[in-house]
Design a protein around this motif. Structure first.
Motif, mmCIF file in Angstrom:
data_model
loop_
_atom_site.group_PDB
_atom_site.id
_atom_site.type_symbol
_atom_site.label_atom_id
_atom_site.label_comp_id
_atom_site.label_asym_id
_atom_site.label_seq_id
_atom_site.Cartn_x
_atom_site.Cartn_y
_atom_site.Cartn_z
ATOM 1 N N UNK A 1 -6.847 7.183 -9.722
ATOM 2 C CA UNK A 1 -7.366 6.454 -8.562
ATOM 3 C C UNK A 1 -6.488 5.234 -8.322
ATOM 4 N N UNK A 2 -5.905 5.158 -7.144
ATOM 5 C CA UNK A 2 -5.047 4.037 -6.757
ATOM 6 C C UNK A 2 -5.811 3.165 -5.767
ATOM 7 N N UNK A 3 -6.111 1.943 -6.180
ATOM 8 C CA UNK A 3 -6.848 1.014 -5.325
ATOM 9 C C UNK A 3 -5.866 0.376 -4.342
ATOM 10 N N UNK A 4 -6.109 0.551 -3.039
ATOM 11 C CA UNK A 4 -5.213 -0.026 -2.034
ATOM 12 C C UNK A 4 -5.904 -1.120 -1.235
ATOM 13 N N UNK A 5 -7.048 -1.576 -1.728
ATOM 14 C CA UNK A 5 -7.771 -2.653 -1.060
ATOM 15 C C UNK A 5 -7.112 -3.983 -1.417
ATOM 16 N N UNK A 6 -6.501 -4.630 -0.429
ATOM 17 C CA UNK A 6 -5.781 -5.875 -0.674
ATOM 18 C C UNK A 6 -6.702 -6.944 -1.252
ATOM 19 N N UNK A 7 -7.942 -6.984 -0.766
ATOM 20 C CA UNK A 7 -8.868 -8.015 -1.236
ATOM 21 C C UNK A 7 -9.155 -7.868 -2.729
ATOM 22 N N UNK A 8 -9.294 -6.638 -3.207
ATOM 23 C CA UNK A 8 -9.585 -6.442 -4.629
ATOM 24 C C UNK A 8 -8.377 -6.802 -5.487
ATOM 25 N N UNK A 9 -7.175 -6.485 -5.013
ATOM 26 C CA UNK A 9 -5.969 -6.889 -5.740
ATOM 27 C C UNK A 9 -5.850 -8.412 -5.764
#
Length: 364
Positions: free
Chosen positions: A161-169
């Motif tokens: 799973x690759x998280x692409x949510x900028x806010x979470x990064x």
């Protein structure tokens, strides 16, 4: 409508008649490996085995980009082999592409699409081959994650799973470093964009705000007025969040003497509210009020300063003659300002403001 790749051409088909629609689309220089429609059917993406991605306007049957996107290995900067997946996000603003040991996500909403996330050399546990072949990619329903399906030659399958949510990064990064960018780091990594607080739960270090004041003044001297104003706005927004009366007074004085009085007024108010007994803060606010047209408020501030200086320096025992002479000059100067303000005049022209900066030691 159905699309397929034939060698280096994209062909559209009418699924009801089974016949080809229009002429094949050309532009690829290698065999097409995968195609995908956006959810609204308006855009088609195609990828070939030279790692080049083309986007097509379905209604016009024309390419959308002057140059194709290229999936490259970040280490070797060469195209990645074995393209095995291509899919749009549910809103059509992102495109994910998979291939040998890699998956890349492109932001299509930008004028020129850019990579926003990537996963390379995905490890697979309990496998003699340390990395996996990507067999497919797909977005989560909310478009915030990419699921990467991969395996090895030994058929050891995995889902990454690759998280692409900028806010979470951003949240994760802020948690790790426990601070905001320094002003120098912002200039190094972001460039000319106005400084912003990235980590909402952490204040900006006061030294960084002082750096912003220096930058704003330098921008003004270089006749970059809009840039200077933007930096003063940012410095003011950050300063008023801090319980630092000295810093807020600095923002107030620097900004007003650079003729951005209306921009920094809230910092002036903040300094006085934090320390209502310091006459210097009233003096700075008086200049700012005068420049913003608040003559009555300016007069009140300068009168407070005159009384404060009289009590602290002119009538206090043990003050040296040289110090008394310096502050006597300040009192005479402020009384002159008060008289002009009472007469409906503005005592602060460019020369006077510059003299104040020199007097304070900011400028030479």
């Amino acid at each position: 409508m159905l699309a397929s790749g034939a060698d280096n051409e994209v062909i559209f088909w009418d699924v009801t008649t089974g016949k080809q629609v229009g002429q094949p689309l050309t532009g690829h220089q290698a065999t097409i490996q995968s195609v995908a429609f956006s959810s609204d059917g308006h855009t088609l993406a195609s990828i070939d085995d030279m790692s080049q991605i083309m986007l097509w306007d379905v209604s016009m049957m024309k390419p959308l980009l002057n140059q194709p996107l290229v999936n490259t290995d970040p280490v070797t900067d060469t195209g990645v082999e074995h393209q095995n997946g291509l899919t749009f996000s549910p809103d059509g603003k992102m495109l994910a592409a998979g291939g040998y040991e890699f998956a890349i996500v492109w932001d299509l909403a930008l004028p020129r699409p850019e990579r926003v996330a990537q996963a390379f050399r995905i490890p697979v546990n309990n496998s003699p081959n340390p990395y996996a072949y990507v067999r497919g990619v797909t977005f989560s329903p909310d478009g915030q994650q990419v699921l990467i399906i991969s395996d090895t030659d030994s058929a050891n399958y995995a889902v990454t799973v690759l998280d692409i949510n900028l806010a979470s990064w951003q949240t994760a990064a802020c948690t790790i470093v426990n601070r905001n960018f320094t002003f120098g780091e912002w200039q190094q990594f972001v460039g000319d964009e106005p400084y912003q607080k990235v980590c909402a739960n952490f204040s900006v270090d006061s030294s960084e705000i002082q750096d912003q004041l220096s930058q704003a003044h330098a921008d003004l001297l270089a006749e970059h007025t809009e840039a200077a104003q933007a930096v003063y706005q940012q410095a003011t927004q950050e300063a008023v969040q801090l319980d630092d009366d000295v810093l807020n007074n600095h923002v107030c004085f620097w900004g007003s003497t650079d003729q951005f009085a209306s921009v920094v007024l809230s910092a002036c108010e903040r300094a006085v509210s934090l320390n209502p007994f310091n006459g210097q803060y009233y003096d700075s606010r008086g200049v700012t009020r005068a420049l913003t047209g608040d003559r009555r408020g300016a007069i009140a501030d300068f009168k407070f300063f005159v009384q404060w200086v009289t009590d602290q320096y002119l009538n206090a025992p043990g003050v040296s003659a040289s110090t008394q002479a310096k502050y006597k000059h300040f009192v005479d100067e402020r009384n002159g300002w008060i008289q002009k303000l009472q007469a409906g005049q503005n005592p602060f022209d460019t020369r006077t403001l510059q003299a104040l900066r020199v007097e304070s030691g900011i400028d030479q």
